[in-house]
Design an enzyme around this catalytic site. Structure first.
Site, PDB file in Angstrom:
ATOM      1  N   HIS A 142     -33.080  26.018   2.944  1.00  0.00           N
ATOM      2  CA  HIS A 142     -32.768  24.617   2.676  1.00  0.00           C
ATOM      3  C   HIS A 142     -31.274  24.326   2.725  1.00  0.00           C
ATOM      4  O   HIS A 142     -30.850  23.195   2.482  1.00  0.00           O
ATOM      5  CB  HIS A 142     -33.330  24.241   1.295  1.00  0.00           C
ATOM      6  N   LYS A 163     -27.643  23.395   4.062  1.00  0.00           N
ATOM      7  CA  LYS A 163     -27.194  22.475   5.120  1.00  0.00           C
ATOM      8  C   LYS A 163     -25.668  22.519   5.169  1.00  0.00           C
ATOM      9  O   LYS A 163     -25.000  21.958   4.299  1.00  0.00           O
ATOM     10  CB  LYS A 163     -27.687  21.058   4.836  1.00  0.00           C
TER      11      LYS A 163
END
Length: 660
Positions: free
Chosen positions: A103, A105
């Site tokens: 997850h 980024k």
């Protein structure tokens, strides 16, 4: 440093302080593709054709490493792929066990004379960057150590370069520590060092303002990851607070899980221990506020439920007895599109401190102390450091001498301007200054004809020289003793007189706007303190139309203050009047406020000590020291309003919904 994603047609919410105009950014501007020589890109979801359209350099052979989530049904081991259509692009799929997610980024962009780090809440998709949901990101650009003068700035695409501290300066936060953090995280992802090591070593990262907070799947017995990493770094940014401080942990999230008291205490307890350390420290408790949209706000937002596909909370978790419903708050964006608010996909943690706003006497004392410090610097032979704001212009012919502690001090125009700035006022009129134990208010002497004086009366006569502070005129008996006068003025040591006349027992009185400027001089005649502020309940329409602080007079929003009734967890009022809010630290990144992202701590039943942390997801964020600039860049209103009694959180599009 902190930016929101630029959306077409977005405007500041009416009556609310807006983010600075330059704090909205597009993906095109971040990538600056014409100058790009290499990149490492990371995202949970990737819209590859859309991304390639923003990376034309890939078609000419610019090396790119793309890291993404494997997706359901894929092997549990890490996978490396080559893109057949674009040979210079390598795709890495890290291993995720069970229900774990990749997850994180972030973007690490390499240019000829600089590198850029971006840590974001946005996936590499058109929906996240332009689809109507609000994102928040951190970015800093670092010049190469061997870059020619001006070359790095030219290749930075308009972003400011991180300025290294002066030689010999000890950097207590950020700096080269960010390089160490980043190198460790890239190794955790098994990215070949040949891709990034040389470029990272060539960059001058001494001016970095952030530290990395990462999460890696697994059970960890040290403080390198997750919530324990956050607590370890935040301890360096949490000084002891004065009595009466109200400390709140604001949590902005796009997804929620089991919001139990134990999970919240993983964040609040280390902060409380840190704030309460030391003998004689005031006891401070930390409460949590979780900003998550109710269903009504989603349906009434600018882009409706279609923009809420990445906002998640399972109904069964919300209905569990352990779910802390009392900490839920509404997310109110500081910008609107077509008159309606925006939904948020941002992930932010902010430690906010609310203190009672200083009264008139405290504000006056602070100004007098600032004046005294400026004078002391002048007597020591050094010029006062320039203030943050530009110095105001000084009227032509202003007095050039000042009487201080029994001696005259010569002052030029810049010194007078420094004092004006220290007082926090402009020079469009006389600036009154109090002389200790003489109860005198006098203004600068301006060498202009009496008929042309900018202050009205003749230049040699103070406009306040005919009335004493107790209301008597020259020749009349004053009812106020010297001791009462000294008490009325406080204990300020600064004795400032900006006139060219010798010191004398000249009477004076603060009148009109000067009373507002310096506060009441005579305590026996000062106004009674205002009654406690009792705000009325406001509807969503009222919130959209005006500021959260209501129409009651109070500190300006630019001062990061609010005139809200602060309700404690037990419903009691802590600060019934105006408060001044500030940040101790700010986290920005990909961590949702869930155990999968931050980890679940296992503690000893005997000592209560944390033994290990179990983390499920890959996550990445940065921790920044708080300050006014960061507070101004926040994309949401703070303090956040509570849910209405009839509100329920957004559970997504469920069976029976007719929304698109």
């Amino acid at each position: 440093m902190l930016y929101g994603n630029a959306l077409p047609g977005n405007k500041p919410r009416s009556g609310h302080p807006a983010m600075p105009a330059g704090n909205y950014v597009t993906l095109e501007r971040l990538l600056n593709s014409p100058e790009l020589e290499g990149a490492i890109l990371s995202s949970y979801v990737v819209e590859l054709p859309w991304l390639i359209a923003h990376l034309p350099g890939v078609q000419r052979g610019v090396p790119v490493v793309l890291i993404a989530h494997q997706g359901a049904g894929t092997p549990a081991e890490a996978t490396s792929l080559r893109c057949a259509e674009y040979p210079s692009m390598r795709i890495l799929l890290p291993a995720c066990a069970g229900r774990g997610l990749f997850h994180a980024k972030f973007m690490l962009l390499f240019y000829r004379h600089c590198i850029r780090l971006v840590v974001s809440s946005a996936n590499l998709t058109s929906q996240d960057w332009t689809g109507g949901v609000e994102q928040f990101l951190y970015t800093e650009t670092f010049p190469n150590l061997a870059a020619p003068a001006g070359a790095a700035a030219a290749g930075a695409g308009g972003f400011p370069l991180a300025v290294p501290p002066p030689p010999g300066t000890l950097c207590a936060w950020g700096g080269d520590l960010l390089r160490v953090d980043l190198a460790g995280f890239l190794r955790d992802l098994d990215i070949p060092e040949g891709v990034w090591r040389k470029r990272l070593d060539e960059a001058d990262m001494r001016g970095a303002a952030a530290r990395l907070v990462a999460s890696i799947p697994g059970t960890h017995r040290d403080n390198r990851y997750g919530v324990r990493r956050l607590a370890e770094l935040a301890a360096q940014l949490q000084p002891a607070q004065p009595p009466g401080a109200r400390v709140t942990l604001e949590c902005v999230t796009g997804s929620l899980g089991a919001l139990s008291a134990d999970f919240i205490q993983q964040f609040t307890q280390p902060t409380e221990k840190c704030l309460n350390r030391g003998e004689g420290a005031a006891r401070v408790s930390v409460r949590a506020e979780v900003l998550f949209p109710p269903r009504a706000d989603v349906e009434d937002s600018a882009f409706g439920p279609a923009a809420a596909t990445t906002i998640c909370l399972q109904r069964r978790l919300f209905q569990a007895p352990s779910f802390r419903r009392d900490v839920l708050r509404r997310y109110v964006s500081r910008r609107v599109v077509a008159g309606r608010g925006l939904l948020s996909h941002a992930k932010i943690l902010r430690l906010r401190v609310d203190l009672p706003a200083p009264g008139p006497e405290e504000a006056a004392r602070a100004r007098r102390e600032a004046t005294a410090r400026a004078v002391e610097r002048r007597l020591a032979g050094g010029d006062a450091p320039p203030p943050a704001a530009p110095r105001p212009a000084v009227p032509a012919g202003a007095g050039r001498r000042m009487f201080y502690r029994g001696r005259w001090v010569s002052m030029d125009a810049s010194d007078v301007g420094a004092l004006y700035s220290a007082l926090g006022v402009g020079v469009d009129g006389a600036i009154p200054v109090v002389r200790r134990r003489t109860n005198v208010i006098e203004s600068p002497c301006v060498s202009t004809p009496a008929s042309a004086s900018v202050f009205g009366p003749p230049a040699s006569v103070s406009p306040f020289s005919q009335i004493r502070s107790d209301g008597t005129r020259p020749g009349e008996e004053s009812s106020q003793s010297d001791e009462e006068e000294a008490d009325a003025h406080g204990d300020a040591d600064a004795v400032v007189d900006l006139t060219d006349s010798p010191p004398r027992r000249a009477p004076g009185k603060i009148v009109g706007s000067w009373q507002d400027l310096l506060g009441p001089v005579d305590r026996k005649r000062s106004a009674a303190p205002p009654a406690a502020f009792q705000p009325a309940k406001r509807s969503r329409a009222a919130l959209a139309a005006g500021p959260l602080a209501s129409s009651t007079a109070g500190p300006a929003p630019e001062a990061a203050s609010a005139s809200l009734k602060q309700a404690g967890d037990d419903g009691t009022d802590v600060h019934p009047g105006p408060v001044v809010s500030s940040s101790l630290w700010l986290y920005v990144g990909s961590h949702n406020f869930t155990q999968s992202a931050w980890g679940a701590c296992s503690t000893s039943k005997v000592t209560g000590e944390v033994l290990s942390t179990r983390i499920v997801n890959y996550e990445l964020g940065v921790l920044l020291a708080g300050g006014p600039a960061l507070d101004r860049a926040l994309p949401y209103e703070s303090p956040a309003p509570k849910y209405d009694p009839q509100d329920t959180p957004w559970f997504g599009l469920e069976a029976g919904d007719t929304s698109p």
